[in-house]
Design a protein around this motif. Structure first.
Motif, short mmCIF file in Angstrom:
data_model
loop_
_atom_site.label_atom_id
_atom_site.label_comp_id
_atom_site.label_asym_id
_atom_site.label_seq_id
_atom_site.Cartn_x
_atom_site.Cartn_y
_atom_site.Cartn_z
N ASP A 278 0.82 -1.20 0.00
CA ASP A 278 0.00 0.00 0.00
C ASP A 278 0.86 1.26 0.00
OD1 ASP A 278 -2.34 1.37 -0.10
OD2 ASP A 278 -3.01 0.89 1.93
N ALA A 279 2.17 1.10 -0.17
CA ALA A 279 3.09 2.23 -0.29
C ALA A 279 4.28 1.77 -1.12
CB ALA A 279 3.54 2.72 1.08
N GLU A 280 4.75 2.63 -2.01
CA GLU A 280 5.79 2.21 -2.95
C GLU A 280 7.06 1.76 -2.24
OE1 GLU A 280 7.87 3.78 -7.11
OE2 GLU A 280 6.57 5.12 -5.93
N ASP A 281 7.41 2.43 -1.12
CA ASP A 281 8.67 2.08 -0.46
C ASP A 281 8.61 0.74 0.28
OD1 ASP A 281 7.11 2.78 1.71
OD2 ASP A 281 8.39 4.44 2.38
N GLU A 282 7.42 0.15 0.37
CA GLU A 282 7.33 -1.19 0.96
C GLU A 282 8.02 -2.23 0.08
OE1 GLU A 282 3.29 -2.30 1.66
OE2 GLU A 282 2.86 -0.55 2.89
N LEU B 95 -1.11 -5.84 -4.76
CA LEU B 95 -1.21 -4.38 -4.75
C LEU B 95 -2.62 -3.98 -4.35
CD1 LEU B 95 0.57 -3.19 -8.03
CD2 LEU B 95 1.42 -3.01 -5.69
N ARG B 96 -2.71 -3.01 -3.45
CA ARG B 96 -4.03 -2.50 -3.06
C ARG B 96 -4.44 -1.38 -4.02
NH1 ARG B 96 -6.43 -1.31 2.96
NH2 ARG B 96 -8.45 -0.47 2.28
N LEU B 97 -5.64 -1.51 -4.57
CA LEU B 97 -6.13 -0.56 -5.57
C LEU B 97 -7.13 0.42 -4.97
CD1 LEU B 97 -6.76 -2.93 -8.64
CD2 LEU B 97 -4.63 -1.79 -7.95
N LYS B 98 -7.14 1.61 -5.54
CA LYS B 98 -8.17 2.61 -5.23
C LYS B 98 -9.00 2.80 -6.49
CE LYS B 98 -6.84 6.50 -3.26
NZ LYS B 98 -7.41 6.53 -1.90
N ILE B 99 -10.30 2.56 -6.39
CA ILE B 99 -11.18 2.63 -7.56
C ILE B 99 -12.08 3.86 -7.43
CG2 ILE B 99 -12.84 1.39 -8.99
CD1 ILE B 99 -10.14 -0.07 -8.57
N LEU B 100 -12.01 4.75 -8.42
CA LEU B 100 -12.84 5.95 -8.43
C LEU B 100 -13.84 5.84 -9.58
CD1 LEU B 100 -10.01 8.55 -7.80
CD2 LEU B 100 -11.72 7.72 -6.17
N LYS C 57 -6.56 7.23 2.62
CA LYS C 57 -5.12 7.00 2.42
C LYS C 57 -4.80 5.69 1.71
CE LYS C 57 -4.60 5.03 7.07
NZ LYS C 57 -4.01 5.22 8.40
N PHE C 58 -5.72 4.78 1.61
CA PHE C 58 -5.42 3.43 1.12
C PHE C 58 -5.51 3.33 -0.40
CE2 PHE C 58 -7.44 2.91 5.34
CZ PHE C 58 -6.34 2.44 6.03
N GLY C 59 -4.64 2.49 -0.98
CA GLY C 59 -4.76 2.09 -2.37
C GLY C 59 -4.03 2.97 -3.37
#
Length: 470
Positions: free
Chosen positions: A150-154, A173-178, A206-208
């Motif tokens: 949920d964060a690129e640096d992970e 990968l956690r997605l955010k759907i709009l 903050k997620f996705g």
């Protein structure tokens, strides 16, 4: 929202009958006392004290099996029902889910620890969170847990841990759907009107990852030999009971997965749809009326939305992972609380009990509403409305208009549906120790969490020597 109104009832027994759902293990004995899992409320309070959380093992098992059956019957690939331990982290509850073959969703080191204390299978566990420390990631990789990035640096942290242990770490990968449809869709739980819509809330959370970042990271993961990218994760939680909204949310997820395949060539082996399953008695709907969206209706809606879009590719159907917490534990727990005093003044009645809304924080934070029963007077006739209030120095209103029979100090009330986000969000406000929890099953009761003492509340506090009196 479709709902069943609560009819006027004559007493607690009738009221219970009007709101009872299939997995409840609630009854009334010949003395007119509420029983939970075959154990009378007065016996529980006498043996374990008050207030007291009481969890029905049978209800936990029934709810877990209902979710597994509903989705397995509608999904043509393996289904992993993952208990969201944030809802209730009693280790005994996690052990019950493990015995049922359930997976799990965990957040951070504490929930990872609790999940494995409860005997979980690491192949069925996912770690979530928008800020995972290197230590948490290291432990998750060591145990073989799938990490929902949920964060690129992970990514670099997971790669480092994978090299350390000589494994390929599983990630999603956690997605955010709009979706523009959501600009005019509200949320009963969030208290958001249709005019305001939930689009901005979903965008701001903050997620996705959005579509462009998700595509870039999917390509990056394909080039990392330390990582096994197995799929995508999507969790929006409990926004709405409306089928059209649920359809749009999960259609949007499936369409995003298809677009990512077109852009990157990657096709998931797993899709994790998170939690947020609504329940029949649903305190977070901000009303007492029953919800008509049953688990089979919900599963049909979700699976239909996903499959109709995923099947357009002709590729294999991924395994389905889902993360219910509230649905599994919600109605499995009852809070028993004892009346201390009853005050009558200004034409009102205040029934003061020995617990407080700091044990049911979503009353104060989200306007959740709970059904309350006169546990030691279930067959006494209702006579008048009252306010049920807690002992702390805030209003602490459990119910502002509760029908009650003749009651007195020492009578016990039962607050239903206290399994989710009660114990895990409870506080020690006013220095009040938190209750014990017992597990009931077939007439037996076992302590699964000890009652705190005042000393426990302040056990980690320290006074600098210079501030101590001579």
């Amino acid at each position: 929202m479709n709902s069943v109104s609560i009819k006027k009832t004559a007493n607690g027994a009738e009221y219970l009958k009007s709101v009872q759902i299939g997995s409840d293990c609630l009854d009334v004995d010949q003395r007119g006392i509420l029983t939970i899992g075959g154990v009378a409320a007065d016996r529980l309070v006498a043996e374990f004290g008050s207030p007291l959380f009481v969890i029905s093992e049978s209800t936990v098992r029934q709810n877990f099996r209902a979710v597994r059956r509903a989705f397995s019957e509608r999904w043509p690939a393996p289904v992993n029902v993952m208990y969201a331990i944030k809802a209730n982290n009693n280790l005994a509850v996690r052990a019950i889910v493990s015995a049922e073959g359930g997976g799990g969703d965990c957040f951070g080191m504490g929930e990872l620890y609790a999940t494995f204390q409860g005997g979980a299978d690491p192949a069925l566990i996912a770690m979530n969170g928008s800020l995972k420390t290197a230590q948490e990631i290291d432990e998750a990789v060591r145990r073989g847990v799938t990490i929902n990035i949920d964060a690129e640096d992970e990514i670099d942290k997971v790669c480092a841990a994978a090299r350390k242990y000589g494994v390929r770490a599983k990630v999603m990968l956690r997605l955010k759907i709009l979706n523009d449809y959501l600009r005019n869709v509200g949320s009963d739980y969030m208290g958001i009107s249709d005019e305001a819509g939930i689009y901005d809330r979903i965008e701001a959370i903050k997620f996705g990852f959005g579509p462009d970042m998700a595509a870039a990271l999917t390509r990056r993961l394909a080039d990392l030999p330390e990582l096994d990218h197995v799929g995508f994760h999507y969790h929006v939680g409990r926004y709405s009971l409306r089928k059209d909204v649920i359809t749009e949310l999960y259609s949007g997820f499936a369409q995003a997965v298809v677009r990512l395949h077109e852009q990157t060539g990657f096709w998931p082996r797993i899709v994790d749809i998170g939690g947020g399953i609504p329940r029949e008695r649903d305190p977070e709907s901000r009303q007492l009326a029953l919800n008509q969206l049953k688990i089979d209706d919900y599963a049909e809606t979700v699976c239909g939305a996903l499959l109709s879009n995923l099947k357009t590719t002709g590729l294999p159907t991924p395994a389905l992972w889902l993360e219910p917490g509230r649905y599994i534990i919600g109605n499995a727990s009852v809070l028993l609380t004892t009346i201390g005093t009853i005050k009558r003044d200004l034409g009102r009645i205040w029934v003061n009990v020995d617990s407080s809304t700091n044990l049911l924080m979503r009353i104060d934070t989200s306007a959740s509403r709970y059904h309350i029963l006169p546990a030691t007077g279930m067959t006494r006739s209702f006579k008048e409305p009252a306010l049920i209030v807690g002992l702390t120095c805030i209003p602490s209103v459990f119910s502002a208009n509760q029908s009650i029979p003749d009651l007195a100090a020492g009578d016990v009330l039962a607050i239903l549906d206290t399994g989710m986000y009660s114990e895990t969000t409870s506080t020690q406000f006013n220095g009040v120790p938190r209750p014990a929890t017992v597990l009931v099953n077939d007439g037996d009761a076992e302590l699964i969490k000890a009652r705190e003492t005042v000393e426990d509340v302040f056990r980690l506090h320290q006074i600098p020597e210079r501030l101590r009196g001579e």
